[in-house]
Motif scaffolding. Structure first.
Motif, PDB file in Angstrom:
ATOM      1  N   VAL A 237     -37.347  -0.863   0.468  1.00 42.66           N
ATOM      2  CA  VAL A 237     -37.015  -2.101  -0.089  1.00 42.66           C
ATOM      3  C   VAL A 237     -36.207  -0.928  -1.078  1.00 42.66           C
ATOM      4  CG1 VAL A 237     -37.669  -4.080   0.644  1.00 42.66           C
ATOM      5  CG2 VAL A 237     -38.169  -2.951  -1.663  1.00 42.66           C
ATOM      6  N   PHE A 238     -34.861  -0.639  -1.815  1.00 43.70           N
ATOM      7  CA  PHE A 238     -34.240  -0.450  -2.612  1.00 43.70           C
ATOM      8  C   PHE A 238     -34.925  -0.359  -3.929  1.00 43.70           C
ATOM      9  CE2 PHE A 238     -30.750   0.925  -5.100  1.00 43.70           C
ATOM     10  CZ  PHE A 238     -30.800   2.098  -4.839  1.00 43.70           C
ATOM     11  N   ILE A 239     -35.649  -0.277  -4.990  1.00 44.44           N
ATOM     12  CA  ILE A 239     -35.323  -0.404  -6.335  1.00 44.44           C
ATOM     13  C   ILE A 239     -34.975   0.348  -7.203  1.00 44.44           C
ATOM     14  CG2 ILE A 239     -37.936  -1.939  -5.847  1.00 44.44           C
ATOM     15  CD1 ILE A 239     -39.812   0.283  -7.083  1.00 44.44           C
ATOM     16  N   SER A 240     -34.589  -0.035  -8.207  1.00 44.98           N
ATOM     17  CA  SER A 240     -34.368   1.356  -9.451  1.00 44.98           C
ATOM     18  C   SER A 240     -35.568   0.740 -10.934  1.00 44.98           C
ATOM     19  CB  SER A 240     -32.234   0.993  -9.912  1.00 44.98           C
ATOM     20  OG  SER A 240     -32.312  -0.334  -9.700  1.00 44.98           O
ATOM     21  N   ARG A 241     -35.095   1.851 -12.103  1.00 45.51           N
ATOM     22  CA  ARG A 241     -35.832   1.620 -13.464  1.00 45.51           C
ATOM     23  C   ARG A 241     -34.642   0.861 -14.247  1.00 45.51           C
ATOM     24  NH1 ARG A 241     -40.907   4.297 -14.902  1.00 45.51           N
ATOM     25  NH2 ARG A 241     -40.355   5.916 -13.523  1.00 45.51           N
ATOM     26  N   ARG A 242     -35.448  -0.031 -14.326  1.00 44.38           N
ATOM     27  CA  ARG A 242     -34.117  -0.426 -15.840  1.00 44.38           C
ATOM     28  C   ARG A 242     -33.948   0.403 -17.303  1.00 44.38           C
ATOM     29  NH1 ARG A 242     -33.604  -5.810 -15.482  1.00 44.38           N
ATOM     30  NH2 ARG A 242     -32.843  -5.807 -18.357  1.00 44.38           N
ATOM     31  N   HIS A 243     -32.505   0.258 -17.095  1.00 42.23           N
ATOM     32  CA  HIS A 243     -32.748   1.326 -18.499  1.00 42.23           C
ATOM     33  C   HIS A 243     -32.935   0.879 -20.016  1.00 42.23           C
ATOM     34  CE1 HIS A 243     -29.290   3.556 -17.119  1.00 42.23           C
ATOM     35  NE2 HIS A 243     -28.643   2.009 -16.838  1.00 42.23           N
ATOM     36  N   ALA A 244     -34.383   1.682 -20.837  1.00 41.44           N
ATOM     37  CA  ALA A 244     -35.869   1.800 -21.549  1.00 41.44           C
ATOM     38  C   ALA A 244     -34.553   0.396 -22.930  1.00 41.44           C
ATOM     39  CB  ALA A 244     -35.782   3.253 -22.191  1.00 41.44           C
ATOM     40  N   HIS A 245     -32.915   0.112 -23.008  1.00 42.65           N
ATOM     41  CA  HIS A 245     -33.325  -0.101 -23.853  1.00 42.65           C
ATOM     42  C   HIS A 245     -32.990  -1.676 -23.942  1.00 42.65           C
ATOM     43  CE1 HIS A 245     -29.262   0.986 -22.195  1.00 42.65           C
ATOM     44  NE2 HIS A 245     -28.657  -0.623 -22.235  1.00 42.65           N
ATOM     45  N   LEU A 246     -32.930  -1.920 -22.084  1.00 38.18           N
ATOM     46  CA  LEU A 246     -32.703  -3.600 -21.922  1.00 38.18           C
ATOM     47  C   LEU A 246     -34.488  -4.452 -21.773  1.00 38.18           C
ATOM     48  CD1 LEU A 246     -30.735  -2.365 -18.553  1.00 38.18           C
ATOM     49  CD2 LEU A 246     -30.201  -3.424 -21.165  1.00 38.18           C
ATOM     50  N   HIS A 247     -33.977  -5.478 -21.894  1.00 45.13           N
ATOM     51  CA  HIS A 247     -35.286  -6.756 -22.108  1.00 45.13           C
ATOM     52  C   HIS A 247     -36.229  -5.639 -20.509  1.00 45.13           C
ATOM     53  CE1 HIS A 247     -37.083  -9.909 -20.774  1.00 45.13           C
ATOM     54  NE2 HIS A 247     -37.653 -10.014 -21.744  1.00 45.13           N
ATOM     55  N   GLN A 248     -37.494  -5.345 -20.752  1.00 44.52           N
ATOM     56  CA  GLN A 248     -38.118  -5.523 -19.613  1.00 44.52           C
ATOM     57  C   GLN A 248     -38.322  -3.620 -19.451  1.00 44.52           C
ATOM     58  OE1 GLN A 248     -40.880  -6.862 -18.897  1.00 44.52           O
ATOM     59  NE2 GLN A 248     -40.381  -8.069 -20.163  1.00 44.52           N
ATOM     60  N   GLY A 249     -37.349  -3.273 -20.094  1.00 44.37           N
ATOM     61  CA  GLY A 249     -36.801  -1.826 -20.437  1.00 44.37           C
ATOM     62  C   GLY A 249     -38.183  -1.139 -19.387  1.00 44.37           C
ATOM     63  N   ASN A 250     -37.384   0.228 -17.899  1.00 44.29           N
ATOM     64  CA  ASN A 250     -38.316   1.582 -18.317  1.00 44.29           C
ATOM     65  C   ASN A 250     -39.228   0.866 -17.227  1.00 44.29           C
ATOM     66  OD1 ASN A 250     -37.244   3.391 -19.020  1.00 44.29           O
ATOM     67  ND2 ASN A 250     -39.548   2.789 -20.779  1.00 44.29           N
ATOM     68  N   LYS A 251     -39.126  -0.687 -16.659  1.00 44.02           N
ATOM     69  CA  LYS A 251     -39.986  -1.805 -15.402  1.00 44.02           C
ATOM     70  C   LYS A 251     -38.711  -1.526 -14.494  1.00 44.02           C
ATOM     71  CE  LYS A 251     -42.816  -4.336 -18.465  1.00 44.02           C
ATOM     72  NZ  LYS A 251     -43.801  -5.538 -18.258  1.00 44.02           N
ATOM     73  N   TRP A 252     -39.512  -1.750 -13.412  1.00 43.81           N
ATOM     74  CA  TRP A 252     -38.874  -0.954 -11.861  1.00 43.81           C
ATOM     75  C   TRP A 252     -37.939  -2.582 -11.790  1.00 43.81           C
ATOM     76  CZ3 TRP A 252     -37.203   3.161  -9.478  1.00 43.81           C
ATOM     77  CH2 TRP A 252     -38.389   4.402  -9.874  1.00 43.81           C
ATOM     78  N   GLU A 253     -36.785  -2.577 -10.762  1.00 45.25           N
ATOM     79  CA  GLU A 253     -36.903  -3.958 -10.353  1.00 45.25           C
ATOM     80  C   GLU A 253     -36.107  -3.749  -9.225  1.00 45.25           C
ATOM     81  OE1 GLU A 253     -33.390  -5.082 -13.506  1.00 45.25           O
ATOM     82  OE2 GLU A 253     -32.533  -3.973 -12.858  1.00 45.25           O
ATOM     83  N   PHE A 254     -35.794  -4.798  -8.861  1.00 48.17           N
ATOM     84  CA  PHE A 254     -34.570  -5.023  -7.552  1.00 48.17           C
ATOM     85  C   PHE A 254     -33.664  -5.515  -7.887  1.00 48.17           C
ATOM     86  CE2 PHE A 254     -38.891  -7.132  -5.756  1.00 48.17           C
ATOM     87  CZ  PHE A 254     -39.258  -6.355  -4.769  1.00 48.17           C
ATOM     88  N   PRO A 255     -31.959  -4.673  -7.063  1.00 45.78           N
ATOM     89  CA  PRO A 255     -30.813  -5.195  -8.423  1.00 45.78           C
ATOM     90  C   PRO A 255     -30.324  -6.473  -8.009  1.00 45.78           C
ATOM     91  CG  PRO A 255     -30.808  -3.831  -5.696  1.00 45.78           C
ATOM     92  CD  PRO A 255     -31.895  -4.049  -5.607  1.00 45.78           C
ATOM     93  N   GLY A 256     -29.837  -6.567  -9.032  1.00 46.36           N
ATOM     94  CA  GLY A 256     -28.573  -8.327  -9.388  1.00 46.36           C
ATOM     95  C   GLY A 256     -28.743  -7.491 -10.681  1.00 46.36           C
ATOM     96  N   GLY A 257     -27.674  -9.154 -10.948  1.00 45.14           N
ATOM     97  CA  GLY A 257     -27.626  -9.856 -11.859  1.00 45.14           C
ATOM     98  C   GLY A 257     -27.228 -11.288 -12.721  1.00 45.14           C
ATOM     99  N   LYS A 258     -26.528 -11.304 -13.255  1.00 41.80           N
ATOM    100  CA  LYS A 258     -26.271 -12.999 -13.667  1.00 41.80           C
ATOM    101  C   LYS A 258     -25.506 -13.091 -12.993  1.00 41.80           C
ATOM    102  CE  LYS A 258     -27.577 -11.659 -18.509  1.00 41.80           C
ATOM    103  NZ  LYS A 258     -26.474 -11.848 -20.312  1.00 41.80           N
TER     104      LYS A 258
END
Length: 135
Positions: free
Chosen positions: A21-42
């Motif tokens: 599965v493809f995951i990416s690390r959230r930018h540090a300044h975002l909510h839950q920053g530096n954690k990994w996530e599955f892609p998506g959005g609002k």
């Protein structure tokens, strides 16, 4: 403290032919920053979840979704934010998956997802994905 409006998020579990599965690390300044996530959005007011998923994965990952199936929905309350994660497994797409927003990204085998720190709301997604492969 008054509860804020629950944020509806379309989440894509993109799998390659090997089942990674493809995951990416959230930018540090975002909510839950530096954690990994599955892609998506609002999910925007003028779109359904599938439309939001397709839009977000094109913007974030440079792919055009051809087929996706609902996987699970998770409501989760953080102390500062409430989310509804509408999770879809992307089974067919056109394009080469790559992170478009400058985030670190990786293709990860399902059994190795536990090695990556994810936001707490994502844990049920990981558990369900891993349970399916254990059968």
């Amino acid at each position: 403290m008054a509860k804020s409006k629950r944020i509806h998020v379309a989440v894509g579990v993109i799998q390659n032919p090997d089942g990674d599965v493809f995951i990416s690390r959230r930018h540090a300044h975002l909510h839950q920053g530096n954690k990994w996530e599955f892609p998506g959005g609002k999910v925007e007011a003028d779109e359904d979840v599938y439309q939001a998923l397709c839009r977000e994965l094109l913007e974030e990952c440079n792919i055009k979704v051809q087929a996706a199936a609902p996987f699970t929905a998770i409501s989760f309350d953080y102390p500062d934010k409430q989310v509804l994660l509408d999770v879809w497994v992307v089974t067919e797409f056109h394009g080469a998956v790559r992170q478009q927003e400058g985030q670190e990204s990786a293709w990860v085998p399902l059994h190795q997802l536990d090695a990556y720190p994810f936001p707490e709301a994502n844990q049920p997604i990981i558990e369900r994905l891993q349970a399916q492969t254990a059968r």
